[in-house]
Design a protein around this motif. Structure first.
Motif: not given
Ligand code: ATP
Length: 296
Positions: A89-95, A134-138, A142-144
């Motif tokens: 996924f490689r999302l920005l965790a704080n965004k 939502r933040f990535p950890h939430e 599949g959603e990420q």
């Protein structure tokens, strides 16, 4: 749209090439799977398209451009045409979801107004409306991945590269992600997807390019992950009777002895003989059939 011409890649310090004389073309709007064992060269193909690697030999053309001739300065502009999603996924965790997608627009200089219009649109395409804050950890895996896809396509690239996008997902979620990718493909984006996911490939009925040790060993317009192995079948036993040389029947021998009557006469004379052979010509067969009928 994407053309590899005899591309070989030998990484420094390696003895075997990661790509070995690879030639293929992917057309505008196509969907193609790259399959093959781990280490067969799938990611290396994608990295060449993304201009993260250069061939040792051969040429790569994308959107009519010879990638070797693109100056370093123009690489970021070129990359706007190519979206990429990864297994992790490689999302920005704080965004937030919105900010992750908006970021891809910000870096290419889109205005706030453009971003406010484009992001909700693309989040709808991937089925994430209502989850903008939502933040990535939430989010589920599949959603990420949907966020990552939204981020990859928000700038409307001509090409979307996906490296094992369903590798971390369960089968049902993988199918959902496939639906999203197919939707994006139907909207005109060419999709090239490297995968080990057998059922995804088998269900999609799309083009399949298979690599083995860096070489293309299969390229099918509508393929499956593993083509059916053709079962070996014993060849049929030869028709011994048909192959036997002509043996003279008693009738023929007798006919020879008494002069040479026509074949009809000879056949008719021996209709009950167990050594009689079937006549060879059609007219003779019909004669035989009549005689058989009459003899019953
Ligand atoms: N930067 C690198 N330096 C040296 N060798 C590399 C490098 N990148 C890839 N390779 C090698 O090139 C070959 C192809 O690797 P690649 O990652 O393309 O395979 P893959 O088919 O994508 O594998 P997987 O399914 O495991 O992701 C492998 O032998 C790998 O070890």
């Amino acid at each position: 749209m994407i053309r590899f011409d005899h591309v070989s890649k030998l990484f420094r310090g390696q003895t075997d090439p990661a790509l070995d004389d690879v030639t293929f073309e992917i057309l505008r709007g196509e969907f193609a799977f790259l399959v093959g064992a781990s280490g067969s060269g799938k990611s290396t193909v994608l990295r060449h398209i993304l201009l993260e690697e250069h061939p040792t030999e051969g040429q790569v053309h994308v959107l009519g451009q010879d990638l070797q001739k693109i100056s370093l300065r123009k690489v970021p502009f070129y990359r706007r045409n190519v979206g990429m999603v990864f297994q992790d996924f490689r999302l920005l965790a704080n965004k937030t979801v919105f900010e992750n997608v908006a970021y891809a627009q910000k870096v290419i200089g889109k205005t706030r107004g453009q971003i406010r219009q484009a992001v909700p649109e693309v989040l709808k395409t991937v089925g994430l409306q209502g989850k903008e804050d939502r933040f990535p950890h939430e989010l589920s895996g599949g959603e990420q991945q949907r966020v990552a896809i939204a981020r990859a396509v928000v700038n409307k690239p001509a090409i979307l590269l996906a490296d094992e996008p369903t590798g971390n997902l369960d089968p049902a979620t993988s199918r959902e992600i496939m639906k999203v990718l197919r939707r994006i493909n139907r909207n005109g984006t060419a999709v090239v997807m490297a995968t080990h996911d057998v059922s995804i490939v088998d269900e999609a009925k799309q083009r399949v390019i298979e690599l083995d040790n860096g070489a293309i060993v299969r390229d099918e317009e509508i393929g499956v992950y593993t083509p059916e192995i053709v079962k070996y079948e014993e060849p049929e036993a030869p028709d011994v009777a048909a192959e036997q040389p002509h043996r003279q029947t008693i009738a023929e021998a007798m006919a020879e002895r008494v002069g040479k009557p026509d074949r009809r006469g000879a056949s008719a004379a021996v209709v009950d003989s167990p050594t009689t052979r079937l006549p060879e010509h059609d007219d003779d067969v019909s004669d035989w059939a009549d005689d058989e009928e009459g003899s019953r």
